[in-house]
Design an enzyme around this catalytic site. Structure first.
Site, PDB file in Angstrom:
ATOM      1  N   ASP A  15      34.595  60.312  49.146  1.00  0.00           N
ATOM      2  CA  ASP A  15      34.379  59.753  47.812  1.00  0.00           C
ATOM      3  C   ASP A  15      32.888  59.550  47.581  1.00  0.00           C
ATOM      4  OD1 ASP A  15      35.151  58.881  45.318  1.00  0.00           O
ATOM      5  OD2 ASP A  15      35.454  56.803  45.947  1.00  0.00           O
ATOM      6  N   HIS A  20      27.049  53.850  36.840  1.00  0.00           N
ATOM      7  CA  HIS A  20      27.977  53.022  37.619  1.00  0.00           C
ATOM      8  C   HIS A  20      27.239  52.319  38.760  1.00  0.00           C
ATOM      9  CE1 HIS A  20      31.567  51.783  39.807  1.00  0.00           C
ATOM     10  NE2 HIS A  20      31.139  52.442  40.868  1.00  0.00           N
ATOM     11  N   ARG A  25      23.842  42.897  43.767  1.00  0.00           N
ATOM     12  CA  ARG A  25      22.448  42.628  44.163  1.00  0.00           C
ATOM     13  C   ARG A  25      21.599  42.549  42.901  1.00  0.00           C
ATOM     14  NH1 ARG A  25      24.142  47.010  46.859  1.00  0.00           N
ATOM     15  NH2 ARG A  25      23.060  48.230  45.284  1.00  0.00           N
ATOM     16  N   GLU A  48      39.236  52.782  39.366  1.00  0.00           N
ATOM     17  CA  GLU A  48      38.002  53.529  39.131  1.00  0.00           C
ATOM     18  C   GLU A  48      38.380  54.884  38.564  1.00  0.00           C
ATOM     19  OE1 GLU A  48      35.625  53.620  42.718  1.00  0.00           O
ATOM     20  OE2 GLU A  48      34.728  51.669  42.247  1.00  0.00           O
ATOM     21  N   GLU A  78      37.828  58.492  38.106  1.00  0.00           N
ATOM     22  CA  GLU A  78      37.057  59.515  38.811  1.00  0.00           C
ATOM     23  C   GLU A  78      37.661  60.892  38.575  1.00  0.00           C
ATOM     24  OE1 GLU A  78      35.895  58.806  42.843  1.00  0.00           O
ATOM     25  OE2 GLU A  78      35.983  56.621  42.637  1.00  0.00           O
ATOM     26  N   ASP A 136      40.547  55.637  42.025  1.00  0.00           N
ATOM     27  CA  ASP A 136      40.163  55.028  43.302  1.00  0.00           C
ATOM     28  C   ASP A 136      40.380  53.514  43.178  1.00  0.00           C
ATOM     29  OD1 ASP A 136      39.019  54.358  45.721  1.00  0.00           O
ATOM     30  OD2 ASP A 136      36.955  54.582  45.001  1.00  0.00           O
ATOM     31  N   ARG A 162      37.888  44.294  44.646  1.00  0.00           N
ATOM     32  CA  ARG A 162      36.459  43.950  44.589  1.00  0.00           C
ATOM     33  C   ARG A 162      36.083  42.782  45.484  1.00  0.00           C
ATOM     34  NH1 ARG A 162      34.780  48.703  42.935  1.00  0.00           N
ATOM     35  NH2 ARG A 162      35.476  49.240  40.833  1.00  0.00           N
ATOM     36  N   GLN A 166      36.018  44.096  48.955  1.00  0.00           N
ATOM     37  CA  GLN A 166      34.849  44.978  49.029  1.00  0.00           C
ATOM     38  C   GLN A 166      33.553  44.195  49.203  1.00  0.00           C
ATOM     39  OE1 GLN A 166      34.512  47.467  45.549  1.00  0.00           O
ATOM     40  NE2 GLN A 166      32.698  48.563  46.273  1.00  0.00           N
ATOM     41  N   LYS A 196      39.301  49.943  49.667  1.00  0.00           N
ATOM     42  CA  LYS A 196      39.482  51.208  48.957  1.00  0.00           C
ATOM     43  C   LYS A 196      40.654  52.031  49.481  1.00  0.00           C
ATOM     44  CE  LYS A 196      35.514  51.440  46.487  1.00  0.00           C
ATOM     45  NZ  LYS A 196      35.462  51.786  45.060  1.00  0.00           N
ATOM     46  N   THR A 254      44.907  55.699  46.677  1.00  0.00           N
ATOM     47  CA  THR A 254      44.123  56.508  45.746  1.00  0.00           C
ATOM     48  C   THR A 254      45.125  57.402  45.028  1.00  0.00           C
ATOM     49  OG1 THR A 254      42.260  56.521  47.287  1.00  0.00           O
ATOM     50  CG2 THR A 254      42.228  58.174  45.540  1.00  0.00           C
ATOM     51  N   THR A 265      33.023  56.710  40.367  1.00  0.00           N
ATOM     52  CA  THR A 265      33.394  56.231  39.041  1.00  0.00           C
ATOM     53  C   THR A 265      32.541  56.897  37.974  1.00  0.00           C
ATOM     54  OG1 THR A 265      33.927  54.126  40.037  1.00  0.00           O
ATOM     55  CG2 THR A 265      33.697  54.152  37.647  1.00  0.00           C
ATOM     56  N   GLU A 277      32.784  46.799  35.830  1.00  0.00           N
ATOM     57  CA  GLU A 277      31.693  47.024  34.883  1.00  0.00           C
ATOM     58  C   GLU A 277      32.027  46.522  33.481  1.00  0.00           C
ATOM     59  OE1 GLU A 277      29.636  51.045  35.225  1.00  0.00           O
ATOM     60  OE2 GLU A 277      31.394  51.321  36.459  1.00  0.00           O
TER      61      GLU A 277
HETATM   62 MN    MN Z   1      35.181  55.317  44.042  1.00  0.00          MN
END
Ligand code: MN
Length: 409
Positions: free
Chosen positions: A115, A122, A131, A187, A189, A221, A225, A228, A241, A245, A339, A353
């Site tokens: 992936d 994104h 961050r 996500e 994709e 995907d 969060r 993650q 993740k 999928t 994404t 997002e």
């Molecule tokens: Mn992904």
């Protein structure tokens, strides 16, 4: 690479394929593995209108055989299938089954799954949440970022997805708990099936990357969060993740996408040019949408809309980079694009997002809101290509409903 199989005036004797807006006109011919109702034998097929064509009539035993073919043979097969569906021959209907009477399987056994993280929009949006002081890491504009995913938990569209449990850090500095994710996300994709194989130790030059792209599908995907955020440093995504999928059943071939291939978007001013081994290649114009249906809604609502052209890295660059160290690719390997998020707010391809990490809940037309996915929510991905002078080509749908967690404290 445009030939008579792309002629927009070409029509099929399968009338449903000629309807405007149909995902599967004779110019598309996506592959899928299907079973007829009541029959356990999986068959390789091509979609035409609202029918599946059994490809065993062309001597094909399984889609893996098509993925292994050199591109020239795939092109030839596409021409033969198109001719069969253009000029009616006696008993031709015998090889067709209504899609409504078919069950689908994964197109083929998926070997390795990688992936990528190819949308700079994104990466910047997510980076700003994880961050705030350093959203886009300095390597991003030089190296296509990816992680090796898990093939065993790739499921077909329509398979329900169980809310995963995992380690979650409830507050900075506090010890983690093991609990169902509270931040389940999707996500949007594009998936890319690879083939034919490349040789171990031999990089694929970017000019030859298209030869190893068999076709594309929609890919969700699913991501937890909170799991993650706790686990991703220092080695990247893992259990946040790989619980599921989802992919759509139809593999839209690189040949069918040819009219929608163009030059990659110019990089923003001031960005470094790609290193020579990543320079060049092409990009596909593919419209992509996310729809959401909560248990309180009778019809799904569109929550975002983007285009694959907005990606910072192209599939050609991903293939060239993946093999640049000599890593080999095999038929049936799957690449996820990362994404797909464009620069516009409405083109953000995941809830993380769209809701700024849950801080700005998404308002739905029936008065409900969503920060992240709730049990019973259904996520539907859709995709298609359009260009002046060509027939519209659709990717179909990728669906999945969220099931409640199995959890005992
Ligand atoms: Mn992904």
């Amino acid at each position: 690479m445009i030939d008579r199989t792309h002629d927009p005036d070409r029509r099929s004797w399968v009338e449903s394929a000629n309807q405007p807006g149909c995902d599967f006109p004779i110019q598309n011919l996506p592959f899928a593995t299907f079973r007829r109702a009541g029959d356990r034998r999986p068959l390789p097929g091509a979609a035409i209108g609202d029918r599946m064509l059994d490809l065993t009539v062309f001597g094909i035993e399984a889609l893996s055989g098509i993925l292994s073919m050199p591109r020239a043979r795939r092109v030839e097969l596409r021409a033969r299938i198109g001719d069969f569906l253009e000029r009616h021959t006696p008993d031709a209907e015998f090889h067709l089954t209504p899609i409504a009477h078919c069950e689908f399987e994964l197109p083929c056994a998926i070997g390795d799954y990688t992936d990528f993280y190819a949308s700079a929009n994104h990466a910047r949006n997510v980076g700003s949440l994880f961050r705030p002081d350093n959203p886009l890491l300095p390597n991003y504009k030089w190296v296509p970022i990816a992680y090796h995913g898990r093939a065993s938990s790739i499921v077909l569209s329509g398979t329900p997805v169980r809310r995963p449990c995992g380690q979650i850090s409830p507050a900075a500095g506090a010890p983690p708990i093991y609990a169902p994710t509270r931040k389940l996300d999707y996500e949007l994709e594009l998936g890319a099936f690879l083939g034919p194989e490349t040789e171990l130790g031999e990089p694929v030059p970017i000019g030859r990357a298209p030869e190893h792209l068999a076709g594309v599908c929609l890919l969700n995907d699913w991501s937890a969060r909170d799991i993650q955020a706790w686990e991703y440093q220092p080695l990247g995504p893992f259990l946040a993740k790989n619980f599921a999928t989802s992919i759509s059943p139809f593999l839209v071939t690189a040949e069918a996408l040819e009219p929608f291939r163009g030059d990659p978007n110019a990089r923003p001013e001031g960005d470094p040019p790609p290193l020579p081994y990543l320079a060049g290649g092409s990009a596909f114009d593919i419209q992509l949408e996310v729809w959401l249906r909560t248990p309180g809604m009778s019809e799904p609502v569109r929550v975002s809309r983007g285009n694959f052209r907005s990606m910072y890295w192209t599939l050609d660059q991903m293939i060239a980079h993946h093999t640049s160290n000599g890593c080999n690719l095999r038929p049936g390997d799957l690449i996820g694009s990362g994404t797909v998020s464009g620069p516009e707010p409405e083109s953000r391809g995941c809830l993380l997002e769209l809701t700024r990490g849950g801080a700005e809940p998404l308002a739905l037309p029936n008065g409900e809101t969503r920060r992240f996915l709730e049990d019973g929510d259904e996520v539907i991905l859709r995709g298609w290509c359009e260009a002046p002078g060509f027939r519209r080509v659709g990717l179909g749908e990728c669906r999945g409903v969220v099931l409640p967690a199995i959890h005992s404290e």
